[in-house]
Structures are given as C-alpha cells and as structure tokens.
Motif scaffolding. Structure first.
Motif, PDB file in Angstrom:
ATOM      1  N   ASP A 155     -34.875  20.474 -29.550  1.00  0.00           N
ATOM      2  CA  ASP A 155     -35.377  21.591 -30.344  1.00  0.00           C
ATOM      3  C   ASP A 155     -36.146  21.062 -31.554  1.00  0.00           C
ATOM      4  OD1 ASP A 155     -35.472  24.455 -30.966  1.00  0.00           O
ATOM      5  OD2 ASP A 155     -34.182  23.942 -32.674  1.00  0.00           O
ATOM      6  N   ASN A 156     -37.435  21.341 -31.591  1.00  0.00           N
ATOM      7  CA  ASN A 156     -38.286  20.941 -32.723  1.00  0.00           C
ATOM      8  C   ASN A 156     -38.180  19.449 -33.028  1.00  0.00           C
ATOM      9  OD1 ASN A 156     -39.003  23.634 -32.990  1.00  0.00           O
ATOM     10  ND2 ASN A 156     -37.544  24.022 -34.635  1.00  0.00           N
ATOM     11  N   ALA A 157     -38.355  18.626 -32.005  1.00  0.00           N
ATOM     12  CA  ALA A 157     -38.254  17.173 -32.174  1.00  0.00           C
ATOM     13  C   ALA A 157     -39.643  16.548 -32.153  1.00  0.00           C
ATOM     14  CB  ALA A 157     -37.395  16.568 -31.069  1.00  0.00           C
ATOM     15  N   GLN A 158     -39.833  15.586 -33.040  1.00  0.00           N
ATOM     16  CA  GLN A 158     -41.081  14.833 -33.061  1.00  0.00           C
ATOM     17  C   GLN A 158     -40.800  13.408 -33.507  1.00  0.00           C
ATOM     18  OE1 GLN A 158     -44.276  16.523 -35.345  1.00  0.00           O
ATOM     19  NE2 GLN A 158     -45.615  14.750 -35.085  1.00  0.00           N
ATOM     20  N   ILE A 159     -41.363  12.457 -32.774  1.00  0.00           N
ATOM     21  CA  ILE A 159     -41.224  11.046 -33.143  1.00  0.00           C
ATOM     22  C   ILE A 159     -42.457  10.647 -33.944  1.00  0.00           C
ATOM     23  CG2 ILE A 159     -41.082   8.681 -32.272  1.00  0.00           C
ATOM     24  CD1 ILE A 159     -39.587   9.782 -29.864  1.00  0.00           C
ATOM     25  N   PHE A 160     -42.244  10.262 -35.182  1.00  0.00           N
ATOM     26  CA  PHE A 160     -43.348   9.911 -36.057  1.00  0.00           C
ATOM     27  C   PHE A 160     -43.675   8.418 -36.015  1.00  0.00           C
ATOM     28  CE2 PHE A 160     -42.456  14.080 -37.622  1.00  0.00           C
ATOM     29  CZ  PHE A 160     -43.660  14.542 -38.161  1.00  0.00           C
ATOM     30  N   GLU A 161     -42.737   7.598 -35.546  1.00  0.00           N
ATOM     31  CA  GLU A 161     -42.955   6.148 -35.465  1.00  0.00           C
ATOM     32  C   GLU A 161     -43.287   5.779 -34.029  1.00  0.00           C
ATOM     33  OE1 GLU A 161     -42.592   2.250 -37.597  1.00  0.00           O
ATOM     34  OE2 GLU A 161     -42.661   4.322 -38.254  1.00  0.00           O
ATOM     35  N   LEU A 162     -44.491   6.134 -33.590  1.00  0.00           N
ATOM     36  CA  LEU A 162     -44.916   5.834 -32.224  1.00  0.00           C
ATOM     37  C   LEU A 162     -45.760   4.555 -32.209  1.00  0.00           C
ATOM     38  CD1 LEU A 162     -45.919   9.336 -30.806  1.00  0.00           C
ATOM     39  CD2 LEU A 162     -44.087   7.866 -29.957  1.00  0.00           C
ATOM     40  N   PRO A 163     -45.507   3.674 -31.260  1.00  0.00           N
ATOM     41  CA  PRO A 163     -46.301   2.445 -31.175  1.00  0.00           C
ATOM     42  C   PRO A 163     -47.671   2.721 -30.574  1.00  0.00           C
ATOM     43  CG  PRO A 163     -44.787   2.546 -29.342  1.00  0.00           C
ATOM     44  CD  PRO A 163     -44.485   3.748 -30.202  1.00  0.00           C
ATOM     45  N   GLU A 164     -48.604   1.818 -30.826  1.00  0.00           N
ATOM     46  CA  GLU A 164     -49.919   1.953 -30.199  1.00  0.00           C
ATOM     47  C   GLU A 164     -49.819   1.790 -28.692  1.00  0.00           C
ATOM     48  OE1 GLU A 164     -52.809  -0.611 -31.917  1.00  0.00           O
ATOM     49  OE2 GLU A 164     -52.548   0.167 -33.952  1.00  0.00           O
ATOM     50  N   GLN A 165     -48.921   0.911 -28.256  1.00  0.00           N
ATOM     51  CA  GLN A 165     -48.707   0.693 -26.821  1.00  0.00           C
ATOM     52  C   GLN A 165     -47.291   1.102 -26.466  1.00  0.00           C
ATOM     53  OE1 GLN A 165     -49.631  -3.281 -25.442  1.00  0.00           O
ATOM     54  NE2 GLN A 165     -48.454  -3.027 -23.553  1.00  0.00           N
ATOM     55  N   LEU A 166     -47.162   2.147 -25.671  1.00  0.00           N
ATOM     56  CA  LEU A 166     -45.834   2.621 -25.287  1.00  0.00           C
ATOM     57  C   LEU A 166     -45.156   1.605 -24.370  1.00  0.00           C
ATOM     58  CD1 LEU A 166     -46.600   6.375 -24.556  1.00  0.00           C
ATOM     59  CD2 LEU A 166     -45.318   5.469 -26.508  1.00  0.00           C
ATOM     60  N   PRO A 167     -43.841   1.464 -24.482  1.00  0.00           N
ATOM     61  CA  PRO A 167     -43.144   0.520 -23.608  1.00  0.00           C
ATOM     62  C   PRO A 167     -43.023   1.050 -22.184  1.00  0.00           C
ATOM     63  CG  PRO A 167     -41.567   1.672 -24.993  1.00  0.00           C
ATOM     64  CD  PRO A 167     -42.933   2.100 -25.464  1.00  0.00           C
ATOM     65  N   LYS A 168     -42.957   0.117 -21.246  1.00  0.00           N
ATOM     66  CA  LYS A 168     -42.628   0.500 -19.875  1.00  0.00           C
ATOM     67  C   LYS A 168     -41.172   0.938 -19.808  1.00  0.00           C
ATOM     68  CE  LYS A 168     -45.823  -2.480 -17.296  1.00  0.00           C
ATOM     69  NZ  LYS A 168     -45.913  -3.557 -16.273  1.00  0.00           N
ATOM     70  N   ILE A 169     -40.871   1.788 -18.844  1.00  0.00           N
ATOM     71  CA  ILE A 169     -39.494   2.179 -18.570  1.00  0.00           C
ATOM     72  C   ILE A 169     -39.079   1.541 -17.251  1.00  0.00           C
ATOM     73  CG2 ILE A 169     -37.922   4.083 -18.049  1.00  0.00           C
ATOM     74  CD1 ILE A 169     -39.519   5.844 -19.895  1.00  0.00           C
ATOM     75  N   ARG A 170     -38.107   0.644 -17.330  1.00  0.00           N
ATOM     76  CA  ARG A 170     -37.602  -0.066 -16.147  1.00  0.00           C
ATOM     77  C   ARG A 170     -36.274   0.554 -15.763  1.00  0.00           C
ATOM     78  NH1 ARG A 170     -38.859  -5.031 -13.809  1.00  0.00           N
ATOM     79  NH2 ARG A 170     -40.256  -5.579 -15.536  1.00  0.00           N
ATOM     80  N   ILE A 171     -36.167   1.055 -14.540  1.00  0.00           N
ATOM     81  CA  ILE A 171     -34.983   1.786 -14.091  1.00  0.00           C
ATOM     82  C   ILE A 171     -34.064   0.872 -13.276  1.00  0.00           C
ATOM     83  CG2 ILE A 171     -34.131   3.742 -12.745  1.00  0.00           C
ATOM     84  CD1 ILE A 171     -35.574   4.582 -15.265  1.00  0.00           C
ATOM     85  N   SER A 172     -32.779   0.932 -13.603  1.00  0.00           N
ATOM     86  CA  SER A 172     -31.770   0.137 -12.907  1.00  0.00           C
ATOM     87  C   SER A 172     -31.366   0.799 -11.597  1.00  0.00           C
ATOM     88  CB  SER A 172     -30.539  -0.024 -13.804  1.00  0.00           C
ATOM     89  OG  SER A 172     -29.466  -0.586 -13.088  1.00  0.00           O
ATOM     90  N   ALA A 173     -31.194  -0.001 -10.569  1.00  0.00           N
ATOM     91  CA  ALA A 173     -30.742   0.495  -9.270  1.00  0.00           C
ATOM     92  C   ALA A 173     -29.818  -0.519  -8.632  1.00  0.00           C
ATOM     93  CB  ALA A 173     -31.924   0.790  -8.354  1.00  0.00           C
ATOM     94  N   GLU A 174     -28.619  -0.081  -8.300  1.00  0.00           N
ATOM     95  CA  GLU A 174     -27.676  -0.955  -7.604  1.00  0.00           C
ATOM     96  C   GLU A 174     -27.770  -0.792  -6.084  1.00  0.00           C
ATOM     97  OE1 GLU A 174     -25.267  -3.230  -9.196  1.00  0.00           O
ATOM     98  OE2 GLU A 174     -26.977  -2.865 -10.497  1.00  0.00           O
ATOM     99  N   GLY A 175     -28.144   0.389  -5.634  1.00  0.00           N
ATOM    100  CA  GLY A 175     -28.225   0.661  -4.204  1.00  0.00           C
ATOM    101  C   GLY A 175     -29.455   1.484  -3.883  1.00  0.00           C
ATOM    102  N   PRO A 176     -29.636   1.841  -2.612  1.00  0.00           N
ATOM    103  CA  PRO A 176     -30.863   2.529  -2.187  1.00  0.00           C
ATOM    104  C   PRO A 176     -31.039   3.914  -2.800  1.00  0.00           C
ATOM    105  CG  PRO A 176     -29.264   2.358  -0.388  1.00  0.00           C
ATOM    106  CD  PRO A 176     -28.772   1.485  -1.474  1.00  0.00           C
ATOM    107  N   MET A 177     -29.955   4.647  -3.082  1.00  0.00           N
ATOM    108  CA  MET A 177     -30.092   5.976  -3.675  1.00  0.00           C
ATOM    109  C   MET A 177     -30.759   5.883  -5.051  1.00  0.00           C
ATOM    110  SD  MET A 177     -27.159   8.785  -4.712  1.00  0.00           S
ATOM    111  CE  MET A 177     -26.332   8.599  -3.131  1.00  0.00           C
ATOM    112  N   ALA A 178     -30.259   4.972  -5.873  1.00  0.00           N
ATOM    113  CA  ALA A 178     -30.845   4.790  -7.197  1.00  0.00           C
ATOM    114  C   ALA A 178     -32.227   4.166  -7.108  1.00  0.00           C
ATOM    115  CB  ALA A 178     -29.926   3.932  -8.056  1.00  0.00           C
TER     116      ALA A 178
END
Length: 341
Positions: A155-178
């Motif tokens: 609700d009414n959220a804003q990030i004011f400290e944004l980097p020029e280059q956004l980070p990648k999001i790396r997702i963890s997976a232990e098995g095929p479903m994830a």
C-alpha cells in the motif's frame, strides 16, 4: 568459461569473518560469493547466524570486483517482498553491476520464528514466491505502487534508492517442480546438487534457455579423508537428511536429533570429502559438463583460509583463473580498495 564462486556460510562464521573471507576470495580469483540468509543456524554447533544484509553492506565496502549474491533469501514470511525489494535495491546501488538477488521458498527453521505457520505444501510456497517476485519487480519499476494479491498487500510503497542497473533475480530449485517455476519467473537458476541434470533440463524447457545456471556443491577439504568426513559430519550433517525434512523441521535441536540418525559416511555421500584437490577439480568439471556456467564451492568446516589458498594455488588455475598479484608462497595480498563511487 565457467565461473567459480565461494560460499559465505553465515551459520558457521561471524559477520566480520565473512567480510574478511569475501575479500580473500576476491584476491584469490573467485568470480563471485554467495551468502546464506538465515535467522537460526542449522545446528547449535555452528554458533552464528548474523544478519546477511548487514554483512553484504560490509562486503560492498571491502571488495571492488567480486560479484555478490544472496544464496538464498526467502521473501515469503520473515521478510515481506517489499522489504526484500528495498534491501536488494540498496545493495545493488552500493555495488553497481555486482549484486544479484537469489530467492527461494525457504525453510521452517527460519520462517516460523515470526509466529506464522510455514506452508508444508511446496506448490503453495511456489505460488507465494511467484507473487513475491512480481511485487519486487513492480517496485523496481519506480513510482508509488499498490498491490493486492492472494498472499501479500503493498500500500503506497515506493523505493527511492533504485540502482541504475537492476539486479538479476536468481531462483532456487531443488527439484523439477521448482525448476519449472524458476524458468518461468527467474533471470537465472541456482540448484543445490540434488538432481543437477533433471533440474537444469526442466529449467531450460520452462523458459530458462540461455539463462545462467548456478549449482552449489559442498566439499570438505582436509588433511585426510577421515578427517574431512569427521569435519563434514560435525559441521554439515543436514546434507544427509532425506526427503523434505530440511524444509519443515523448525529448530536446531531437531536437526541435532536427526544428526544422531546419520553417520559420517552418510554425510560423505553428499559432501565431497577429500585431501586431494584433484577430486574437487573433477567435480567442478563434471558440473560444468552438465551445463552449469557458475559453480559455487561450499567448503564445510572452520578452515576457510586454507581452502581459499588451495583454490587460488591449485583449483582456479585449472579453469584458466590466474590472479596476477600473489606473494612468494602463493598467499593472497590485499587488493585495491573499493572502486570510486
């Protein structure tokens, strides 16, 4: 060329040690470090579980080249996704082009501490992760944002400290479903060597083709195989636990009870225990041959500097990594200070 990383295991080392080891890893030639994000250690013997995000801040100021990733942060309960979005944006601002956000569905061990009920259903946890990633990406677009989902409200959220280059999001997976979800919502994959072939194939078939694939492998380099097995059993018995126990057991005491049900030989089936660095080199090569472009080495036990020096002297050069500045006996010397901002 494969990138080789070094694990910062917050459960077994103090924040100051981790910052120091990250600097040594950079000087040794490691391409990246990945830091665990726990509230509690797996077992009391570990003795630590410092706040990963404070440690990341320290690393940002004592290194200048090495990449840094959370390995991994759970944005489901203990952290609201909006807080993770802010924390990651700040970290990326402090390390331009060097920070990456690793996310996963976590464990009851860390998430139940706020009094909520950790979902035992993996599909539910993955649905929560989908929504959390959506919130993080939405907030990273900038501006005031609202979000009303099945699990989270913003609700009414804003990030004011944004980097020029956004980070990648790396997702963890232990098995095929994830892995399927990781391919769907992630910029990259991280796997913990349970089913390396099946996971990478599923990830690629689910939208991950062409994306980076990281695998973490646990090793214990010792003066003898027996010593390494004893150390691995003492410091990382959770590697031998089967099924979903590591995800649903709530306290270090329970993990210590499970430790009594396994042996050093059981742990050694999951942790490479050796006094021969060639075995580690072969393991890295095998994982690279499967298709992983980033190999994360988790040295189990207290003797981290010795392993970092081993990597510098013996392991990394096998993969074309030869840091130019070393002392006469192969010890690392301090690198330059942080790059100018």
């Amino acid at each position: 060329m494969v990138e080789i990383g070094y694990k910062l295991f917050t459960e077994a080392h103090s924040a100051s040690e981790l910052v120091h080891n990250a600097r040594l890893a950079e000087d040794a030639g490691f391409s990246f470090v990945s830091i665990s994000d726990h509230y509690l250690p797996w077992i009391s013997n570990h003795g630590h579980a410092g706040f990963a995000w404070c440690t990341i801040g320290g690393i940002s100021q004592t290194t200048s080249r090495i990449k840094v990733s959370t390995g991994v942060t759970c944005p489901l309960m203990r952290y609201h996704p909006a807080i993770v979005a802010q924390a990651a944006a700040t970290a990326a601002s402090m390390m331009p082009g060097r920070f990456e956000l690793g996310l996963g569905t976590g464990e009851s061990l860390n998430e139940h501490i706020i009094g909520g009920i950790f979902p035992t259903s993996a599909p539910v946890r993955l649905d929560m992760l989908r929504e959390a990633v959506n919130i993080i990406r939405t907030l990273w677009k900038g501006g005031m944002k609202d979000y009303y989902g099945n699990y989270y409200t913003v609700d009414n959220a804003q990030i004011f400290e944004l980097p020029e280059q956004l980070p990648k999001i790396r997702i963890s997976a232990e098995g095929p479903m994830a892995a399927e979800v990781a391919g769907e919502i992630g910029d990259a994959l991280i796997h913990y060597e349970q089913k390396p072939e099946e996971v990478i194939q599923t990830f690629r078939a689910s939208g991950g083709e062409g994306k980076s694939c990281m695998v973490e492998t646990a090793v214990c380099y010792g003066r003898s195989v027996d010593e390494a097995k004893r150390t691995a059993y003492e410091w990382f018995p959770v590697a031998a636990n089967k099924g979903e126990l590591n995800w649903i057991v709530p306290t270090p005491t329970h993990f210590e009870q499970m430790q009594q049900m396994v042996t050093p030989d059981d742990v050694a089936k999951k942790v490479l225990c050796s006094s021969d660095p060639q075995k580690i080199i072969e393991k890295v090569g095998e994982l690279a041959d499967i298709g992983y472009d980033s190999i994360l080495l988790h040295q189990v036990g207290p003797d981290q500097e010795r392993f970092i020096n081993l990597a510098h002297d013996t392991i990394l050069p096998e993969f074309g990594i030869k840091p130019p500045r070393v002392e006469s006996e192969g010890r690392m010397v301090p690198g330059p200070g942080p790059a100018p901002r």
